[in-house]
Design a protein around this motif. Structure first.
Motif, PDB file in Angstrom:
ATOM      1  N   PHE A  31      18.390   2.021   5.181  1.00 35.49           N
ATOM      2  CA  PHE A  31      18.875   2.713   6.143  1.00 35.49           C
ATOM      3  C   PHE A  31      20.086   2.298   6.718  1.00 35.49           C
ATOM      4  O   PHE A  31      20.300   1.135   7.017  1.00 35.49           O
ATOM      5  N   THR A  41      21.612   7.681   7.247  1.00 36.54           N
ATOM      6  CA  THR A  41      21.766   7.741   5.705  1.00 36.54           C
ATOM      7  C   THR A  41      20.398   7.001   5.170  1.00 36.54           C
ATOM      8  O   THR A  41      20.097   5.850   5.721  1.00 36.54           O
ATOM      9  N   ALA A  42      20.085   7.251   4.163  1.00 38.99           N
ATOM     10  CA  ALA A  42      18.684   6.552   3.435  1.00 38.99           C
ATOM     11  C   ALA A  42      19.144   6.491   1.848  1.00 38.99           C
ATOM     12  O   ALA A  42      19.846   7.028   1.572  1.00 38.99           O
ATOM     13  N   ILE A  57      20.192  11.966   6.388  1.00 36.50           N
ATOM     14  CA  ILE A  57      18.851  12.134   6.780  1.00 36.50           C
ATOM     15  C   ILE A  57      19.073  13.701   7.606  1.00 36.50           C
ATOM     16  O   ILE A  57      19.541  13.406   8.651  1.00 36.50           O
ATOM     17  N   LEU A  63      13.802  14.350   1.803  1.00 38.42           N
ATOM     18  CA  LEU A  63      14.762  13.262   1.307  1.00 38.42           C
ATOM     19  C   LEU A  63      14.778  13.183  -0.058  1.00 38.42           C
ATOM     20  O   LEU A  63      13.641  13.363  -0.782  1.00 38.42           O
ATOM     21  N   PRO A  79      11.822  14.546   7.120  1.00 40.95           N
ATOM     22  CA  PRO A  79      12.051  14.141   8.638  1.00 40.95           C
ATOM     23  C   PRO A  79      11.799  15.411   9.669  1.00 40.95           C
ATOM     24  O   PRO A  79      12.595  16.380   9.787  1.00 40.95           O
ATOM     25  N   LEU A 100       9.886  10.182  10.011  1.00 42.37           N
ATOM     26  CA  LEU A 100      10.066  10.708   8.420  1.00 42.37           C
ATOM     27  C   LEU A 100       8.507  10.659   8.051  1.00 42.37           C
ATOM     28  O   LEU A 100       7.668   9.549   8.046  1.00 42.37           O
TER      29      LEU A 100
END
Length: 105
Positions: A31, A41-42, A57, A63, A79, A100
């Motif tokens: 992350f 962001t992931a 995200i 995702l 999410p 999440l």
């Protein structure tokens, strides 16, 4: 029936990564936070290979759903705020009211 689990993200440690079991496979999820635009962001890796890098995200959007093949986890990660009060993901609500959620079929 859909069984739900939650991914605990420790915002204060961001940027950071950890291993997570999704389905029956082990992945690394990372992350990062963009202070200027207030979004997270992931990234997703498996066996040292980056599958997705810095995906934004977005509230209510699964995702890693844009690209899918046999390397990706079977469960869907979304999410959401289960109370229905939120409509975006930002510093003030991520992992406080917006979580999440891993949805296992």
């Amino acid at each position: 029936m859909i069984e739900k689990e939650y991914i605990n993200v420790e915002r204060e440690l961001i940027p950071y990564s950890f291993e997570i079991e999704l389905g029956v496979e082990l992945f690394e999820i990372s992350f990062e936070y963009n202070e200027v635009s207030d979004f997270f962001t992931a990234s997703l890796s498996k066996d040292g290979e980056t599958l997705v890098a810095n995906e934004k995200i977005t509230y209510g959007e699964p995702l890693f759903s844009e690209i899918y093949d046999e390397r990706y986890p079977a469960p869907t990660i979304v999410p959401i705020d289960e109370s229905g009060n939120e409509s975006r993901v930002g510093w003030d609500n991520f992992n406080k009211t917006v979580f999440l959620v891993v949805m296992n079929d």
